[in-house]
Write a protein that holds these residues in place. Structure first.
Motif, mmCIF file in Angstrom:
data_model
loop_
_atom_site.group_PDB
_atom_site.id
_atom_site.type_symbol
_atom_site.label_atom_id
_atom_site.label_comp_id
_atom_site.label_asym_id
_atom_site.label_seq_id
_atom_site.Cartn_x
_atom_site.Cartn_y
_atom_site.Cartn_z
ATOM 1 N N SER A 98 72.001 0.373 -32.496
ATOM 2 C CA SER A 98 72.830 -0.813 -32.623
ATOM 3 C C SER A 98 72.074 -1.886 -33.406
ATOM 4 C CB SER A 98 73.182 -1.354 -31.234
ATOM 5 O OG SER A 98 73.925 -2.529 -31.334
ATOM 6 N N ASN A 151 79.302 -9.165 -34.714
ATOM 7 C CA ASN A 151 79.672 -7.774 -34.572
ATOM 8 C C ASN A 151 78.396 -6.946 -34.551
ATOM 9 O OD1 ASN A 151 81.277 -5.497 -34.358
ATOM 10 N ND2 ASN A 151 82.497 -5.943 -36.176
ATOM 11 N N PHE A 202 76.593 -3.003 -35.962
ATOM 12 C CA PHE A 202 76.657 -1.691 -36.597
ATOM 13 C C PHE A 202 76.214 -0.668 -35.568
ATOM 14 C CE2 PHE A 202 75.706 -4.232 -40.489
ATOM 15 C CZ PHE A 202 76.891 -3.971 -41.158
ATOM 16 N N ALA A 223 78.363 5.543 -37.647
ATOM 17 C CA ALA A 223 79.727 5.755 -38.136
ATOM 18 C C ALA A 223 80.097 7.228 -37.945
ATOM 19 C CB ALA A 223 79.818 5.361 -39.608
ATOM 20 N N THR A 251 71.224 5.204 -39.807
ATOM 21 C CA THR A 251 71.107 4.024 -40.671
ATOM 22 C C THR A 251 71.211 4.354 -42.161
ATOM 23 O OG1 THR A 251 68.708 4.230 -40.602
ATOM 24 C CG2 THR A 251 69.735 2.712 -39.014
ATOM 25 N N LEU A 303 74.022 2.556 -43.828
ATOM 26 C CA LEU A 303 73.775 1.128 -44.029
ATOM 27 C C LEU A 303 72.941 0.887 -45.286
ATOM 28 C CD1 LEU A 303 73.018 0.055 -40.355
ATOM 29 C CD2 LEU A 303 75.210 0.079 -41.565
#
Length: 127
Positions: free
Chosen positions: A65, A91, A93, A96, A109, A112
């Motif tokens: 997170s 928010n 991340f 996904a 990651t 990202l």
């Protein structure tokens, strides 16, 4: 150990690809979009998210997170059902699902690093 995906991503990256630094205090913008159905990237921010500038407020890599806050600009992400978010919006991340299914050997990651770009700071909102 270098992962095959990392090599593929490095080869597919454009020369203009920017670095994204994951640490508290980092400012960043979205500069690419990921399409999970084609497992490909577009060299522009996702629709509705190009005006936002954010700051990382907490990093928990083992916990998967990364918290962030919208510092300037507004965003209307696809998942918001048309709601526009303003500075102060917070928010996080997390991994996904679509990206991880398409790239099972990737670090969570990696996405990202492909879609975000570190910037020196966020311009204050225009008055």
């Amino acid at each position: 150990m270098i992962r095959p995906l990392a090599i593929t991503v490095a080869l597919a990256a454009t020369p203009a690809a920017a670095e994204f630094v994951i640490e508290e205090g980092t400012f960043f913008v979205m500069h690419r979009d990921y399409h999970h159905k084609t497992n490909s990237f577009t060299d522009r921010a996702p629709e509705g998210e190009g005006d936002g500038c954010f700051q990382i407020t907490r990093v928990d890599l083992p916990g998967k997170s990364i918290d962030f806050t919208l510092v300037s600009g507004t965003i209307t992400p696809w998942w918001s059902d048309g709601e526009t978010f303003h500075p102060g919006f917070q928010n996080a991340f997390v991994p996904a699902i679509g990206f991880m299914e398409n790239n099972p050997d990737a670090a969570w990651t990696d996405l990202l690093h492909e879609i975000l770009k570190t910037v020196p700071d966020c311009a204050p909102p225009a008055s």
